[in-house]
Design a protein around this motif. Structure first.
Motif, PDB file in Angstrom:
ATOM      1  N   ALA A  96       0.891   7.982  18.229  1.00 49.33           N
ATOM      2  CA  ALA A  96       0.937   9.054  17.226  1.00 49.33           C
ATOM      3  C   ALA A  96       2.321   9.689  17.163  1.00 49.33           C
ATOM      4  CB  ALA A  96      -0.127  10.097  17.533  1.00 49.33           C
ATOM      5  N   ARG A  97       2.982   9.768  18.296  1.00 47.90           N
ATOM      6  CA  ARG A  97       4.322  10.366  18.335  1.00 47.90           C
ATOM      7  C   ARG A  97       5.317   9.538  17.516  1.00 47.90           C
ATOM      8  NH1 ARG A  97       6.499  11.888  24.087  1.00 47.90           N
ATOM      9  NH2 ARG A  97       5.000  13.550  23.826  1.00 47.90           N
ATOM     10  N   ARG A  98       5.232   8.229  17.641  1.00 48.63           N
ATOM     11  CA  ARG A  98       6.128   7.351  16.883  1.00 48.63           C
ATOM     12  C   ARG A  98       5.792   7.394  15.386  1.00 48.63           C
ATOM     13  NH1 ARG A  98       6.333   1.280  18.373  1.00 48.63           N
ATOM     14  NH2 ARG A  98       5.757   2.214  20.328  1.00 48.63           N
ATOM     15  N   LEU A  99       4.497   7.450  15.073  1.00 52.04           N
ATOM     16  CA  LEU A  99       4.079   7.562  13.680  1.00 52.04           C
ATOM     17  C   LEU A  99       4.564   8.887  13.085  1.00 52.04           C
ATOM     18  CD1 LEU A  99       2.564   6.380  11.283  1.00 52.04           C
ATOM     19  CD2 LEU A  99       0.454   7.361  12.220  1.00 52.04           C
ATOM     20  N   ALA A 100       4.494   9.961  13.857  1.00 52.96           N
ATOM     21  CA  ALA A 100       4.990  11.260  13.393  1.00 52.96           C
ATOM     22  C   ALA A 100       6.490  11.207  13.121  1.00 52.96           C
ATOM     23  CB  ALA A 100       4.681  12.342  14.429  1.00 52.96           C
TER      24      ALA A 100
END
Length: 147
Positions: free
Chosen positions: A3-7
């Protein structure tokens, strides 16, 4: 993809300061938390850009379009909006992984075929770019609020 990379991908596509980005999407708690950790926490009425996520949500057109209309009213003309939604991968292996992930959250395989970019265009948004992420299981649709 975490999720951090997607954010980070979302904020990079928006090209806006994280402090000016409003985030909407009750079903996608991991992405909302990751965007908040990146500093995306503008109040909806003072935002210069928005991320709207429908990942994990059923494809109810009336609910989706009401949400997008509310976001459109709160953003200034020409502001960027990034829609995050499910996508059906092209290859069989990735498609099976996507179907399994949808089943875990109680959604059917057809949910990955929702025409998100067409929906934005029909609502008057100017669609600029469609990018696939997470092994093609997530689509990121960048659009602009109509003038």
């Amino acid at each position: 993809m975490a999720a951090r990379r997607l954010a980070a991908d979302c904020l990079r596509l928006l090209g806006a300061s994280p402090a000016t980005v409003a985030v909407t999407g009750d079903h996608d708690r991991a992405l909302i938390a990751a965007l908040g950790a990146c500093g995306a926490a503008a109040p909806p009425d003072g935002a210069a850009a928005a991320v709207v996520s429908f990942r994990g949500a059923p494809a109810d057109p009336a609910v989706r379009q009401a949400c997008l209309a509310a976001v459109r009213r709160r953003l200034p003309p020409g502001a960027p909006l990034l829609l995050v939604d499910h996508n059906q991968p092209r290859t069989l292996g990735r498609r099976l992984v996507g179907v399994a992930q949808l089943a875990v959250v109680g959604l059917g395989a057809a949910r990955a075929r929702y025409p998100a970019a067409r929906e934005l265009a029909a609502l008057g948004f100017a669609v600029e770019r469609l990018r696939l992420a997470c092994g093609e299981r997530v689509q990121l649709v960048l659009a602009r609020v109509p003038d």
